[in-house]
Design a protein around this motif. Structure first.
Motif, PDB file in Angstrom:
ATOM      1  N   CYS A  11       9.183   0.783  11.511  1.00  0.00           N
ATOM      2  CA  CYS A  11       8.055  -0.042  11.048  1.00  0.00           C
ATOM      3  C   CYS A  11       8.482  -1.488  10.823  1.00  0.00           C
TER       4      CYS A  11
ATOM      5  N   LEU B 112       0.843  -1.206   0.000  1.00  0.00           N
ATOM      6  CA  LEU B 112       0.000   0.000   0.000  1.00  0.00           C
ATOM      7  C   LEU B 112       0.873   1.249   0.000  1.00  0.00           C
TER       8      LEU B 112
ATOM      9  N   ARG C 136      -5.418   5.462   9.874  1.00  0.00           N
ATOM     10  CA  ARG C 136      -5.370   4.062  10.312  1.00  0.00           C
ATOM     11  C   ARG C 136      -5.827   3.846  11.755  1.00  0.00           C
TER      12      ARG C 136
ATOM     13  N   ARG D 149      -4.495  -5.489   5.033  1.00  0.00           N
ATOM     14  CA  ARG D 149      -3.571  -5.882   6.104  1.00  0.00           C
ATOM     15  C   ARG D 149      -4.268  -6.622   7.235  1.00  0.00           C
TER      16      ARG D 149
ATOM     17  N   ASP E 213       3.178  -2.652  13.054  1.00  0.00           N
ATOM     18  CA  ASP E 213       1.788  -2.190  13.055  1.00  0.00           C
ATOM     19  C   ASP E 213       0.750  -3.103  13.714  1.00  0.00           C
TER      20      ASP E 213
ATOM     21  N   ILE F 290       6.794   2.635  -0.153  1.00  0.00           N
ATOM     22  CA  ILE F 290       5.467   2.234   0.332  1.00  0.00           C
ATOM     23  C   ILE F 290       5.278   2.701   1.789  1.00  0.00           C
TER      24      ILE F 290
ATOM     25  N   HIS G  77       1.514   7.373   9.605  1.00  0.00           N
ATOM     26  CA  HIS G  77       1.503   7.018  11.021  1.00  0.00           C
ATOM     27  C   HIS G  77       2.300   8.060  11.820  1.00  0.00           C
TER      28      HIS G  77
ATOM     29  N   ASP H  54       2.419  -6.108   2.747  1.00  0.00           N
ATOM     30  CA  ASP H  54       2.966  -5.164   3.734  1.00  0.00           C
ATOM     31  C   ASP H  54       3.385  -5.845   5.044  1.00  0.00           C
TER      32      ASP H  54
HETATM   33  C1  CIR Z   1       0.967   0.500   4.860  1.00  0.00           C
HETATM   34  O1  CIR Z   1       0.433   1.351   4.152  1.00  0.00           O
HETATM   35  O2  CIR Z   1       0.378  -0.047   5.774  1.00  0.00           O
HETATM   36  C2  CIR Z   1       2.405   0.112   4.550  1.00  0.00           C
HETATM   37  N1  CIR Z   1       2.639   0.275   3.167  1.00  0.00           N
HETATM   38  C3  CIR Z   1       3.369   0.972   5.334  1.00  0.00           C
HETATM   39  C4  CIR Z   1       3.309   0.756   6.812  1.00  0.00           C
HETATM   40  C5  CIR Z   1       4.317   1.572   7.527  1.00  0.00           C
HETATM   41  N2  CIR Z   1       4.284   1.332   8.915  1.00  0.00           N
HETATM   42  C6  CIR Z   1       4.536   2.252   9.845  1.00  0.00           C
HETATM   43  O3  CIR Z   1       4.691   3.436   9.553  1.00  0.00           O
HETATM   44  N3  CIR Z   1       4.537   1.852  11.108  1.00  0.00           N
END
Ligand code: CIR
Length: 264
Positions: free
Chosen positions: A258, A20, A132, A87, A68, A252, A164, A62
Motif C-alpha cells: 500500500c 481510517l 472500496r 480520501r 490506492d 490503520i 482490500h 491516509d
Molecule cells: C484506508 O482505510 O484507506 C487506509 N487507512 C488504509 C489503506 C490501505 N491500502 C491498501 O490496502 N492498499
C-alpha cells in the motif's frame, strides 16, 4: 529520463494518527511511522528501486498509501476513484506525479476503484469487490484490460473484514526460486479464489495478518515482521527474506504494498 525500476512513495503526514481503520487496535505513533517508512524506502532502494518521494500532505491522513489512488496497467496509468470522502482528492497528486512516465492515460469514471484491490499478473487481472471497489469500477477496468491488452479479469468478492484484495495476496515472478513460472502468495481464507491460477500458490496462515502481502525482486522478498510461518515458507521456496516492522501502518489497515506504486 529512464529508470529501470521506479517506486513512488509519500512521506507519512503528521495527521496519520487520524487515518481510517476498520477497527481500533491502537493509534499510529507519528514518529515511529516515519521511521518505519524510512526503513521501507531504504529496503526498496536495496531492491534496486529509484524512489520518487512526494512530500507529506496533512490534509489527507491516509495519503501515505499511494497504492490506492491510481492503477498502473503495463504502459498505462489509470486514475482511480476513491470511495471514502476522507480520501477523495488523493487521486490527482498520485496521477500527476506519475503522468510523465506513462504513454497512455485513462481514468475510472464509473463507480469506485482503488489500487489496493487490483492485482495484476501476466495471465490475468484480479479485482477485489470490497467496501472500496464496486462492480461498476471493476467492470470498467476489466474492459480496459481486455480492449488494450487482451487480459481477462477475475472478480473476487472480499469478506467484510478485509479492506482490500492486495492485503491478502501478492504475485511474484519467481525467477531464481523454485517456481520460475511465478507464484502467488495467498491468505488461507481466499485460497479457493485462486485454485485455478496458472501459478504456484503459497498459502499463508490465517493468524498471520498481511502475511501474503510482500514485495520481491528476483530472490529477495520483504514481508511484514512477526510472520514466522510465512517467512519459513518463503525461505523454503528459495527467497532471501527481509522482515520489516510495519506496526504503525497495520493499525490503520496498511500493508507493505500500500505504501508504494511500483513500475518499470
Ligand atoms: C484506508 O482505510 O484507506 C487506509 N487507512 C488504509 C489503506 C490501505 N491500502 C491498501 O490496502 N492498499
Amino acid at each position: 529520463m529512464f529508470f529501470h525500476k521506479v517506486a513512488l512513495v509519500r512521506i507519512p503526514a503528521k495527521t496519520i494518527d487520524q487515518g481510517l481503520r476498520l477497527k481500533d487496535i491502537g493509534t499510529p505513533d507519528v514518529k515511529k511511522a516515519i521511521r518505519q517508512h524510512q526503513k521501507y524506502c531504504e529496503t526498496l532502494a536495496l531492491f534496486g528501486y529509484t524512489l520518487i518521494v512526494l512530500p507529506p500532505d496533512t490534509q489527507y491522513p491516509d495519503s501515505v498509501f499511494v497504492e490506492d489512488p491510481a492503477i498502473i496497467l503495463k504502459r498505462m496509468l489509470i486514475k482511480g476513484q476513491m470511495r471514502k470522502l476522507e480520501r477523495r482528492g488523493e487521486e490527482d497528486a498520485v496521477y500527476n506525479a506519475l503522468a510523465l512516465y506513462f504513454r497512455h492515460h485513462l481514468a475510472i469514471t464509473d463507480g469506485f476503484l482503488e489500487g489496493g484491490d487490483v492485482l495484476i499478473t501476466p495471465h490475468c487481472l484480479y479485482v477485489g469487490i470490497s467496501s472500496r471497489t464496486n462492480y461498476d469500477g471493476a467492470e470498467q477496468l476489466a474492459q480496459i484490460a481486455k480492449k488494450y491488452y487482451a487480459l481477462e479479469t477475475k472478480f473476487i468478492e472480499l469478506p467484510k473484514h478485509f479492506l482490500h484484495l492486495k492485503g491478502q495476496v501478492s504475485f511474484h515472478r519467481g525467477e531464481h526460486t523454485q517456481y520460475p513460472g511465478g507464484l502467488l502468495m495467498v491468505h488461507e481464507e481466499l485460497v479457493n479464489d485462486f485454485c485455478d491460477s496458472a501459478y504456484h500458490v503459497i498459502v499463508t496462515p490465517h493468524n498471520e495478518r498481511f502475511g501474503a502481502n510482500a514485495i520481491s525482486d528476483a530472490n529477495q522478498i520483504m514481508i511484514h515482521a512477526g510472520r514466522p510461518c510465512t517467512k519459513k515458507l518463503l525461505e523454503k521456496a528459495g527467497f532471501r527474506v527481509t522482515p520489516l516492522a510495519m506496526s504503525e501502518f497495520e493499525k490503520i489497515d496498511g500493508a507493505l504494498s500500500c505504501l508504494s506504486k511500483l513500475f518499470t
